[in-house]
Design a protein around this motif. Sequence first.
Motif, PDB file in Angstrom:
ATOM      1  N   ALA A 238      10.087  -8.267   5.478  1.00  0.00           N
ATOM      2  CA  ALA A 238      10.626  -6.994   5.949  1.00  0.00           C
ATOM      3  C   ALA A 238      11.483  -6.320   4.879  1.00  0.00           C
ATOM      4  CB  ALA A 238      11.452  -7.212   7.215  1.00  0.00           C
ATOM      5  N   THR A 239      11.248  -5.023   4.689  1.00  0.00           N
ATOM      6  CA  THR A 239      12.076  -4.208   3.803  1.00  0.00           C
ATOM      7  C   THR A 239      13.257  -3.671   4.614  1.00  0.00           C
ATOM      8  OG1 THR A 239      10.101  -3.478   2.622  1.00  0.00           O
ATOM      9  CG2 THR A 239      12.088  -2.154   2.325  1.00  0.00           C
ATOM     10  N   PRO A 240      14.487  -3.702   4.085  1.00  0.00           N
ATOM     11  CA  PRO A 240      15.599  -3.089   4.824  1.00  0.00           C
ATOM     12  C   PRO A 240      15.260  -1.651   5.191  1.00  0.00           C
ATOM     13  CG  PRO A 240      16.418  -4.317   2.927  1.00  0.00           C
ATOM     14  CD  PRO A 240      14.918  -4.314   2.813  1.00  0.00           C
ATOM     15  N   LEU A 241      15.457  -1.307   6.458  1.00  0.00           N
ATOM     16  CA  LEU A 241      15.027   0.001   6.949  1.00  0.00           C
ATOM     17  C   LEU A 241      15.639   1.165   6.173  1.00  0.00           C
ATOM     18  CD1 LEU A 241      14.735   0.132  10.833  1.00  0.00           C
ATOM     19  CD2 LEU A 241      12.985   0.589   9.118  1.00  0.00           C
ATOM     20  N   ARG A 272      14.934   5.733  17.313  1.00  0.00           N
ATOM     21  CA  ARG A 272      15.429   4.367  17.075  1.00  0.00           C
ATOM     22  C   ARG A 272      15.509   4.060  15.585  1.00  0.00           C
ATOM     23  NH1 ARG A 272      13.910   0.963  21.373  1.00  0.00           N
ATOM     24  NH2 ARG A 272      14.701  -0.820  20.199  1.00  0.00           N
ATOM     25  N   LEU A 273      14.509   4.513  14.833  1.00  0.00           N
ATOM     26  CA  LEU A 273      14.507   4.274  13.389  1.00  0.00           C
ATOM     27  C   LEU A 273      15.682   4.988  12.722  1.00  0.00           C
ATOM     28  CD1 LEU A 273      10.683   4.568  12.568  1.00  0.00           C
ATOM     29  CD2 LEU A 273      12.055   2.485  12.808  1.00  0.00           C
ATOM     30  N   LEU A 436       3.102  -3.140   5.289  1.00  0.00           N
ATOM     31  CA  LEU A 436       3.378  -4.295   6.143  1.00  0.00           C
ATOM     32  C   LEU A 436       4.859  -4.661   6.110  1.00  0.00           C
ATOM     33  CD1 LEU A 436       0.236  -6.494   5.358  1.00  0.00           C
ATOM     34  CD2 LEU A 436       0.690  -5.211   7.451  1.00  0.00           C
ATOM     35  N   CYS A 437       5.477  -4.548   4.949  1.00  0.00           N
ATOM     36  CA  CYS A 437       6.922  -4.809   4.842  1.00  0.00           C
ATOM     37  C   CYS A 437       7.717  -3.837   5.710  1.00  0.00           C
ATOM     38  CB  CYS A 437       7.374  -4.687   3.390  1.00  0.00           C
ATOM     39  SG  CYS A 437       6.812  -6.017   2.300  1.00  0.00           S
ATOM     40  N   ALA A 438       7.319  -2.564   5.675  1.00  0.00           N
ATOM     41  CA  ALA A 438       8.003  -1.555   6.480  1.00  0.00           C
ATOM     42  C   ALA A 438       7.794  -1.805   7.968  1.00  0.00           C
ATOM     43  CB  ALA A 438       7.505  -0.168   6.098  1.00  0.00           C
ATOM     44  N   CYS A 439       6.571  -2.176   8.336  1.00  0.00           N
ATOM     45  CA  CYS A 439       6.263  -2.376   9.761  1.00  0.00           C
ATOM     46  C   CYS A 439       6.940  -3.631  10.320  1.00  0.00           C
ATOM     47  CB  CYS A 439       4.759  -2.415   9.980  1.00  0.00           C
ATOM     48  SG  CYS A 439       3.989  -0.788   9.790  1.00  0.00           S
ATOM     49  N   GLU A 443       9.230  -3.369  13.534  1.00  0.00           N
ATOM     50  CA  GLU A 443       9.092  -4.262  14.688  1.00  0.00           C
ATOM     51  C   GLU A 443      10.423  -4.889  15.077  1.00  0.00           C
ATOM     52  OE1 GLU A 443       5.626  -6.969  15.933  1.00  0.00           O
ATOM     53  OE2 GLU A 443       6.795  -8.214  14.575  1.00  0.00           O
ATOM     54  N   SER A 444      11.194  -5.349  14.100  1.00  0.00           N
ATOM     55  CA  SER A 444      12.473  -5.970  14.422  1.00  0.00           C
ATOM     56  C   SER A 444      13.433  -4.940  15.008  1.00  0.00           C
ATOM     57  CB  SER A 444      13.095  -6.653  13.196  1.00  0.00           C
ATOM     58  OG  SER A 444      13.404  -5.697  12.202  1.00  0.00           O
ATOM     59  N   THR A 445      13.308  -3.688  14.579  1.00  0.00           N
ATOM     60  CA  THR A 445      14.145  -2.613  15.124  1.00  0.00           C
ATOM     61  C   THR A 445      13.765  -2.289  16.556  1.00  0.00           C
ATOM     62  OG1 THR A 445      14.505  -1.606  12.968  1.00  0.00           O
ATOM     63  CG2 THR A 445      14.748  -0.168  14.877  1.00  0.00           C
TER      64      THR A 445
END
Length: 452
Positions: A238-241, A272-273, A436-439, A443-445
């Motif tokens: 995961a990339t930090p949002l 939410r993002l 995929l890193c962004a998604c 998902e965690s958000t």
Amino acid sequence: MHTHLTMAGTALKLQDGSIDAVDLVSTAIRKSRAARGVFISFIEWAHDDAVKSAHRRRSGAPLGRLDGIPFAVKDMIDVAGSRTTAGSITRIDSRPASRNAAVITAMRAIGMIPVGKTNLSEFAFSGLGLNPHFGTPTADFHAAAPRAPGGSSSGSAIAVQRGLVTAAIGTDTAGSIRVPAAFNGLVGFRASTGRYDMDGVHPLAVTLDSLGPLTRTVEDCVLLDSAMRGRANPDVCATPLEQVRFVVDSSVLEDPTLQPDVARNVRSVVTRLRERGARVEERPVEAFKRTRQAIATQGWLGAIEAWSLLQQVVEGERGDQIDRRVRNRLLAAKGIDRHAEARIRTLRAELMLNMLHELGDAVLVTPAVKHVAPSLAALEADDSLFAATNLETLSLTMPGSLLDMPGVAMPSGVDREGLPTSVLFSVQQGHDDRLLCACLAVESTLMSRPTE
């Protein structure tokens, strides 16, 4: 909708010994045989693979964390000893495949077990998923009446939605992974065309054909993507949002043909993002609009290539056995001006460059489909409704296919009847890992509690 174990959760249970591969595969096949229209055939050697996997686990030498996990395979992809029908009875007498497709070989190399070949729109040429030959698979929603499963990877999606398997692979030429994911509350990943080895995958439109996973979560999608490339462990995280830039196509959200609940749920995801620190721009994306217009006015490149591939079958002695709705769509492609293909290819290259300049390294955000899964009975009863609905269903996924943009369809919520809606995240061709890193971060958000 039911809560089913994820692939990652199943892997943990295999690791701690609370389940074993033989039970998993046996249960998957038993349940799948009882599910009407989901599978076309089953893999004879799946049980033997499960026995070997269980032995490796007991010996402390698994091939990886996914060793022993059963999965479903769209019947466009060769599995040794099994006939590849492409969902068509015109291929029912074809010879069984002599070897596995490259992606199947890669997945077996880390211990995953194909259990069966899933149903699909005939020749993978429809976004709605109906199949009159093998039966149309349907979700087990608590809806008043059965809904279209989405296509063409209908059986792969329904196998996961019903919990028959935790993961399936499909193909996507115009939306065939993203649409069934959207209709069934799943995650579907349409990869860039160069991401996987396509050897042993039966073509529909060679320029646009791609592969990808259908799963319950982005985490599972990442695991399966890695497995399809023969890697036991993913190399994305995961990339930090706050490091991700999203561009929401406002003109799509303002489209009057978009169902209000679909638009509302995408806006909720975007909110939410923003709350979690993501950079979000909302503006019209001209390259996306121009691509939609080009498809509508110039013709669909996928139809031109599909006609070239399937002309002999359609006009042959068994042509009248093809699903009339698919046959009619293929025959319509016959009439496309032969010079159109060159024009479309030139325009495609121009539009890809436009999108690169306009989007840059941002993630494009649109709904995956304009509407929730439509009534199955209505589509079966009215061919003109089927044709019109099919075009509407694919209208937001076809642009990404033409521009070869990898895309992840993710659940965004439900409508007022409880039917799933979906949001689609897409990036430039070849930037699959970044997507995929962004998604994973999205998902965690979305799984965490919203800010009060």
